[in-house]
Design an enzyme around this catalytic site. Structure first.
Site, PDB file in Angstrom:
ATOM      1  N   ASP A  30       6.930  -9.085  -4.186  1.00  0.00           N
ATOM      2  CA  ASP A  30       5.908  -9.207  -5.001  1.00  0.00           C
ATOM      3  C   ASP A  30       5.839 -10.260  -5.973  1.00  0.00           C
ATOM      4  OD1 ASP A  30       4.054  -6.669  -4.584  1.00  0.00           O
ATOM      5  OD2 ASP A  30       6.022  -5.926  -4.667  1.00  0.00           O
TER       6      ASP A  30
ATOM      7  N   SER B  40       1.024  -0.998   0.067  1.00  0.00           N
ATOM      8  CA  SER B  40       0.253  -0.099  -0.053  1.00  0.00           C
ATOM      9  C   SER B  40       0.914   1.286  -0.094  1.00  0.00           C
ATOM     10  CB  SER B  40      -0.973  -0.021   1.118  1.00  0.00           C
ATOM     11  OG  SER B  40      -1.947  -1.070   1.119  1.00  0.00           O
TER      12      SER B  40
ATOM     13  N   HIS C  75       9.127   3.928  -4.009  1.00  0.00           N
ATOM     14  CA  HIS C  75       9.206   3.852  -2.675  1.00  0.00           C
ATOM     15  C   HIS C  75      10.100   4.775  -1.886  1.00  0.00           C
ATOM     16  CE1 HIS C  75       7.966  -0.014  -4.421  1.00  0.00           C
ATOM     17  NE2 HIS C  75       7.025   0.000  -3.576  1.00  0.00           N
TER      18      HIS C  75
ATOM     19  N   HIS D 181       0.389   3.435  -2.512  1.00  0.00           N
ATOM     20  CA  HIS D 181       0.694   3.947  -4.093  1.00  0.00           C
ATOM     21  C   HIS D 181      -0.843   4.182  -4.367  1.00  0.00           C
ATOM     22  CE1 HIS D 181       4.495   2.225  -4.084  1.00  0.00           C
ATOM     23  NE2 HIS D 181       4.060   1.268  -3.875  1.00  0.00           N
TER      24      HIS D 181
END
Lengths: 210, 330
Positions: B110, B55, B216, B57
């Site tokens: 991911d 989370s 990030h 973004h």
């Protein structure tokens, strides 16, 4: 391996990770994204919460369930990597109580899984830089039937291997974006691996516990 | 740290509860395991598109769940990958029997978590990996290029294609083609602040910027002195076009993406600079999108994305979409 031994292994690993969580996070803040200790502590806390159910299973199944618990709770890259290590060790576990030779085969199987999952090899500044030298040490001692002082030699191998990661340039993980700037720092994943090996040896051979 | 929060540990759940309440006509929220899905059931024969990632973004990815785009999204903790249980639960909820396509940004966490979900999934799955960021050079020794705002383009076009009944393998190939035709690069003027960390992710001076920053707040190409918008766009667009390899006369989509703390006034100024450079390179800006789509919490700065278009992908971009963050044509 008895039910009580699995309980103590889980307690030993979870306790070590909890008491070193801040150290792991500090290492990760230097070259990663600063959450390794937090994520590992969350996963091993869950493992500890499920220890009775896990210890009631045959060793192979217990390792697989422990791995799956880590995959679902740790998150990030460490979850799938540690999860795969445990799951693949579980798949290589014999039905009878494992001998040292069996343990060596199991660890090798887990490491093969980690390499495939992370598309990584030794020397890339990852957990493999501790796991592989430890597995090599275990395998050669078992092959030569030199089991005296095996626990201390495993602990020493893990410690030396961990410190060698300081001079490595990261080629996997967030630290790889730093390139040469990743030098001069211990790898957080290698550190958590060394801690877990220390905890396991501490339970299996309490005399050498550090 | 000044943020509108109650409890640092509760941010994600509380924010998603508000999101689901605000857009209850379009989406519904599962709390455990955590995922957002379309309220509408996936029609029989339609491949379901699932994305997810850390989370921070927003609106990516949950804001793009709805007709013509994603079927479900799995939010992780801030900047941390979601876990396979979320992906499996989402897949089970939205698979119509035609299979599930995972759209994954190229970050190791991911990639590995979606890979484990795919191994455990009871349905057919395929994966499209996005890696549109030209700032970090590709190399066999590193993780490779990062997936950034170009992911929005992939999600929009694949969502439109899925609505036509395209099968899983064809969708996957299309996704790889769109990703391959897409390049992005960003620049940060300030750091973001991860709520759990409580302070800035990186130190940056008043007169500095991070050229090539990731979403990030991770380092890019280099730390340089703050420059004019014109000079910033010149460098980013130069890198994008050099890598894109578009031939003169081609149509492109130009996306200007804010990182969270840059006003639209500045983003439109940047768009003007960017569009002029695209056209000066002999390309035609056939479609455009300006706004905050793939943010980095409260970081100031922006990224540019250029996608080469053909008749098929232009049609897919124009197709109706109705999601919390993006709506046109219906």
């Amino acid at each position: 391996m008895s039910n009580t031994l699995v309980l103590r292994l889980i307690e030993g690993m979870a306790g070590t990770i909890e008491s070193h969580a801040d150290q792991l996070t500090r290492l990760d803040q230097a070259i990663g994204d600063g959450d390794h200790g937090i994520n590992m502590a969350r996963g091993f806390k869950e493992l500890a919460a499920q220890k009775a159910a896990i210890a009631a299973l045959p060793l192979g199944e217990a390792l697989k369930k422990a791995g799956m618990t880590l995959v679902m709770k740790v998150g990030g890259a460490s979850g799938p990597l540690y999860g795969t290590l445990f799951i693949d060790m579980g798949k290589a576990t014999p039905e009878a109580a494992p001998t040292l030779a069996d343990l060596s085969v199991m660890l090798d199987a887990g490491i093969r899984g980690v390499k495939a999952r992370g598309k990584a090899e030794v020397g890339m500044k990852t957990m493999l830089d501790v796991l592989c030298p430890v597995a090599d040490t275990l395998r050669s001692l078992v092959d030569q039937n030199e089991t005296d002082g095996l626990d201390e030699r495993i602990i020493a191998a893990a410690g030396h291997a961990l410190h060698r990661t300081t001079d490595m340039v990261a080629k996997r993980g967030r630290a790889s974006f730093l390139g040469e700037r990743s030098k001069g720092h211990l790898d957080p994943g290698a550190c958590s691996s060394a801690l877990l090996i220390g905890a396991v040896v501490g339970v299996l051979a309490p005399s050498s516990a550090r | 740290m000044k943020k509108l929060i109650n409890d640092v540990d509760a941010i994600l759940g509380e924010s998603l509860a508000g999101f689901a309440r605000a857009h209850g006509d379009l989406v519904s929220l599962s709390q455990a395991p955590l995922f957002v899905r379309r309220r509408a059931v996936t029609p029989a024969g339609q491949v379901a598109l699932i994305s997810g990632g850390g989370s921070g973004h927003e609106p990516l990815h949950a804001g793009f769940v709805g007709r013509g785009m994603l079927h479900a999204a799995c939010p992780g903790q801030v900047f941390t990958s979601p876990t396979p249980d979320q992906m499996l639960a989402a897949a089970e909820a939205v698979d119509s029997g035609a299979g599930v396509l995972f759209i994954v940004k190229n970050y190791e966490g991911d990639v590995m978590n979606f890979e484990m979900a795919a191994e455990m999934a009871p349905c057919a799955t395929a994966r499209v990996l996005t890696n549109d960021d030209v700032a970090v050079e590709n190399s066999s020794y590193t993780t490779g290029r990062r997936g950034v705002a170009g992911t929005v383009v992939v999600e929009k076009m694949l969502g439109a294609a899925a609505e036509t009944g395209m099968d899983l393998a064809t969708l996957q190939a299309l996704g790889e083609r769109v990703n391959g035709a897409t390049r992005s690069m960003g620049c940060a003027l300030t750091s973001c602040t991860v709520p759990a960390a409580g302070g800035p992710t990186f130190e940056i001076g008043e007169a500095e910027m991070e050229m090539g920053v990731g979403i990030h707040g991770e380092p890019g190409r280099r730390r340089v002195a703050l420059a004019s918008a014109s000079a910033i766009v010149e460098e980013m667009m130069g890198a994008i076009l050099a890598d894109l390899g578009a031939a003169k006369g081609e149509d492109v989509l130009l996306l200007v993406n804010g990182f969270g703390a840059t006003p639209l006034m500045e983003l439109y100024l940047v768009y003007d600079e960017a569009a002029r450079r695209v056209e000066a390179a002999g390309l035609t800006v056939a479609r455009s999108l300006v706004g905050n789509w793939c943010t980095s919490l409260d970081m100031a700065g922006c990224s540019l994305t250029v996608t080469r278009l053909d008749a098929e992908t232009t049609g897919l971009w124009d197709a109706p979409v109705h999601t919390p963050a993006l709506r046109w044509g219906c």
